[in-house]
Design an enzyme around this catalytic site. Structure first.
Site, PDB file in Angstrom:
ATOM      1  N   GLN A  93     -12.768  60.943  -3.755  1.00 42.49           N
ATOM      2  CA  GLN A  93     -14.130  61.157  -3.876  1.00 42.49           C
ATOM      3  C   GLN A  93     -14.926  61.145  -2.333  1.00 42.49           C
ATOM      4  OE1 GLN A  93     -16.327  60.284  -7.190  1.00 42.49           O
ATOM      5  NE2 GLN A  93     -14.452  61.730  -7.067  1.00 42.49           N
TER       6      GLN A  93
ATOM      7  N   PHE B  53     -17.136  63.267 -10.028  1.00 41.82           N
ATOM      8  CA  PHE B  53     -16.569  62.061 -10.086  1.00 41.82           C
ATOM      9  C   PHE B  53     -15.066  62.079 -10.360  1.00 41.82           C
ATOM     10  CE2 PHE B  53     -20.342  58.963 -10.901  1.00 41.82           C
ATOM     11  CZ  PHE B  53     -21.156  59.412  -9.915  1.00 41.82           C
ATOM     12  N   SER B  54     -14.477  60.701 -10.403  1.00 34.74           N
ATOM     13  CA  SER B  54     -12.926  60.546 -10.353  1.00 34.74           C
ATOM     14  C   SER B  54     -12.439  61.312 -11.362  1.00 34.74           C
ATOM     15  CB  SER B  54     -12.783  59.054 -10.078  1.00 34.74           C
ATOM     16  OG  SER B  54     -12.986  58.608  -8.716  1.00 34.74           O
TER      17      SER B  54
ATOM     18  N   ARG C 183     -16.228  57.729 -17.816  1.00 36.39           N
ATOM     19  CA  ARG C 183     -15.625  58.446 -16.756  1.00 36.39           C
ATOM     20  C   ARG C 183     -13.969  58.462 -16.348  1.00 36.39           C
ATOM     21  NH1 ARG C 183     -19.765  55.336 -15.021  1.00 36.39           N
ATOM     22  NH2 ARG C 183     -19.075  53.412 -13.946  1.00 36.39           N
ATOM     23  N   ASP C 184     -13.665  59.083 -15.315  1.00 39.91           N
ATOM     24  CA  ASP C 184     -12.483  58.717 -14.665  1.00 39.91           C
ATOM     25  C   ASP C 184     -11.171  59.139 -15.573  1.00 39.91           C
ATOM     26  OD1 ASP C 184     -14.210  57.758 -12.658  1.00 39.91           O
ATOM     27  OD2 ASP C 184     -13.675  55.611 -13.155  1.00 39.91           O
TER      28      ASP C 184
ATOM     29  N   ASN D 284     -14.648  57.673  -1.273  1.00 40.20           N
ATOM     30  CA  ASN D 284     -14.099  56.171  -1.998  1.00 40.20           C
ATOM     31  C   ASN D 284     -12.929  56.663  -2.790  1.00 40.20           C
ATOM     32  OD1 ASN D 284     -16.704  57.232  -3.295  1.00 40.20           O
ATOM     33  ND2 ASN D 284     -16.018  56.544  -5.066  1.00 40.20           N
ATOM     34  N   ASP D 285     -12.765  56.341  -4.175  1.00 38.45           N
ATOM     35  CA  ASP D 285     -11.650  56.572  -4.819  1.00 38.45           C
ATOM     36  C   ASP D 285     -10.687  57.815  -4.551  1.00 38.45           C
ATOM     37  OD1 ASP D 285     -13.594  55.016  -6.010  1.00 38.45           O
ATOM     38  OD2 ASP D 285     -13.238  56.126  -8.152  1.00 38.45           O
TER      39      ASP D 285
HETATM   40  C1  FRU Z   1     -15.126  53.868  -8.716  1.00 41.44           C
HETATM   41  C2  FRU Z   1     -16.436  54.894  -9.250  1.00 41.44           C
HETATM   42  C3  FRU Z   1     -15.780  55.699 -10.355  1.00 41.44           C
HETATM   43  C4  FRU Z   1     -16.372  56.958 -10.205  1.00 41.44           C
HETATM   44  C5  FRU Z   1     -16.627  57.169  -8.780  1.00 41.44           C
HETATM   45  C6  FRU Z   1     -17.897  57.671  -8.259  1.00 41.44           C
HETATM   46  O1  FRU Z   1     -15.364  53.267  -7.341  1.00 41.44           O
HETATM   47  O2  FRU Z   1     -17.293  54.132  -9.543  1.00 41.44           O
HETATM   48  O3  FRU Z   1     -15.997  55.156 -11.679  1.00 41.44           O
HETATM   49  O4  FRU Z   1     -16.144  58.140 -10.900  1.00 41.44           O
HETATM   50  O5  FRU Z   1     -16.222  56.002  -8.306  1.00 41.44           O
HETATM   51  O6  FRU Z   1     -17.720  57.979  -6.925  1.00 41.44           O
END
Ligand code: FRU
Length: 479
Positions: free
Chosen positions: A44, A87-88, A153-154, A27-28
């Site tokens: 991710q 996570f991100s 997060r992130d 993902n991200d």
């Molecule tokens: C966004 C998200 C982030 C998180 C990550 C987890 O798509 O939900 O907020 O860090 O993906 O995989």
């Protein structure tokens, strides 16, 4: 006992010049940066299946933004600071060392409630840009502020003079999304400066703001983010979650971001969780996940899922963000398929069965007597699978997909010259309209290579340049 990473079982939807994992789920985009001669992008990554799972950081690097070399997994979860996921997060270079700052995800033991978690912020570093060591005194930010829920997060980090700042996506205990700001002199000790911007209401601006990014472009500050929970409004905010931006001004004396309204960045079904970086030559570059949570991804049957968009450059013109493919795209061209100027008077096939292709179309509507034109991506029976319609009277584009019942929309500034810059890869299409004023990002899934047709209800003047693009831009190595 070591588990094996999942393997690809079928390459029918594999992309030729978009970053995806060698196999498994992504993902991200994370940690987009330039370090010791290479652009680096992380993502991710769940290497054990084609579904989301305990998040790792996958990794690729490139010297030209075009040819990417897959590198070993950069971060693996399971240490005390990131027990259930890395996570991100983002990257920054300091004193010749590459630092990754990311969120550790933790479930409370004893129940299987996915909402029952906590999050902290951690650091890892590398001197060669390939192997990463987690900082031994992690976490660097252990707890959210008192008025925060578990959504914390992130981190996106950047430097101003001798100081470092980072923004985090957050949810206040009143259930509204917001962005909070921290400051540090050494990347390790962080001082909380407070919330800089917050959703006005849950319905209009969301309950959680994911993946914040704050940067200056053309003397304006831009807060780019991915809010969850904005409710659909007529033809806007139709994806499950949105990605968009606020233009404004960050005041570091009051720690407030004064801002205008939220604007969606892309109008397609498959665009989320952006991250930018400042390139050495001053360009603001952008990656995003070319997907959306809960979208159907047929490639999961083949041992992989998800990809990143082709890297884009951001520009600000009159309070509007424009996105275009990075100029290095021209290096991907392997052959000119056609270059012509003609009057389009009937449905015309512009491209015949090509998996990787770029189209630059200029449509002159000055003497046009009709009401609309359509660009169609078709299967091998010439049945349209994706239709982009333009309505001259309303200046509105509508994008329909045969595999979905929910069209997407965008209205452009009135003009008689329409430019369509289109990037097709095996199972994706990115459509840049009028120098990136409006963009649609989409995945599609056909058993054979698509063709592209253009038609209109009255003759129109068309200039078209069409190039075949490389399908060998991503080097997965021995995976
Ligand atoms: C966004 C998200 C982030 C998180 C990550 C987890 O798509 O939900 O907020 O860090 O993906 O995989």
């Amino acid at each position: 006992m070591t588990r094996d990473y999942i393997k690809l079982t079928n390459s029918r939807y594999r992309l030729g010049y978009h970053i995806a994992a060698p196999a498994g789920w992504i993902n991200d985009p994370n940690g987009f940066c330039f370090f010791k001669g290479y652009y680096h992008i992380f993502y991710q990554y769940h290497p054990y299946s084609a579904s989301w799972g305990p998040m790792h950081w996958g990794h690729a690097r490139s010297q030209d933004l075009i040819h990417w070399e897959n590198l070993p997994t950069a971060l693996t979860p399971g240490d005390p600071e990131d027990k259930d996921g890395c996570f991100s997060g983002s990257a920054i270079v300091k004193d010749d060392r590459l630092y990754l700052i990311y969120t550790g995800h933790h479930y409370y033991p004893g129940d299987n409630d996915p909402e029952h978690f906590w999050q902290n912020q951690n650091m890892a570093y590398s001197d060669d840009g390939i192997t990463f060591t987690k900082y031994k005194h992690n976490p660097i930010i252990a707890l959210p502020p008192k008025d925060n829920t578990q959504h914390f997060r992130d981190p996106k980090v950047w430097q101003i003079g001798r100081n470092y700042y980072l923004v985090l996506g957050s949810q206040e205990t009143d259930g509204l999304g917001r962005v909070i700001l921290y400051k540090s002199a050494n990347l390790v000790d962080w001082t909380y400066l407070g919330p800089i911007a917050k959703a006005k209401t849950r319905k209009t601006e969301g309950y959680m703001w994911e993946c914040p990014d704050l940067f200056s472009l053309d003397n304006q500050d831009i807060l780019l983010l991915s809010p969850q929970g904005i409710e659909p409004q007529a033809k806007k905010y139709l994806n499950l979650n949105q990605t968009g931006y606020f233009i404004g001004e960050l005041d570091l004396t009051t720690n407030q971001f004064k801002r205008a309204a939220f604007t969606e960045l892309d109008h397609g079904h498959d665009f989320y969780a952006t991250q930018t970086m400042l390139a050495p030559d001053g360009r603001r570059l952008l990656f995003a996940w070319m997907a959306m949570w809960e979208n159907h991804m047929p490639e999961q049957q083949d041992g992989w899922a998800g990809a990143l968009i082709f890297p884009r450059e951001l520009k600000l013109k009159g309070n509007h963000l424009y996105m275009n493919p990075v100029k290095e795209l021209t290096q991907l061209r392997t052959r000119t398929l056609s270059s012509q100027q003609f009057e389009l008077s009937q449905a015309t096939q512009l491209v015949k069965t090509q998996a990787q292709v770029e189209l630059q179309l200029t449509l002159d509507l000055n003497n046009f007597k009709g009401h609309h034109f359509n660009l169609n991506l078709t299967d091998d029976h010439d049945v349209a699978q994706l239709i982009l319609n333009y309505d001259i009277a309303t200046h509105e584009f509508t994008l329909k997909r045969k595999d979905r019942s929910d069209p997407r929309y965008a209205t452009i500034k009135p003009t008689n010259i329409i430019e369509l810059h289109i990037l097709v890869d095996t199972s994706s299409i990115e459509i840049f309209i009028n120098s990136g004023e409006t963009v649609f990002t989409e995945r599609f899934y056909l058993p054979t290579k698509p063709s592209i047709w253009l038609n209109s209800d009255s003759p129109l003047m068309l200039k078209s340049e069409i190039y075949q693009l490389s399908n060998e831009a991503i080097d997965y190595g021995i995976n």
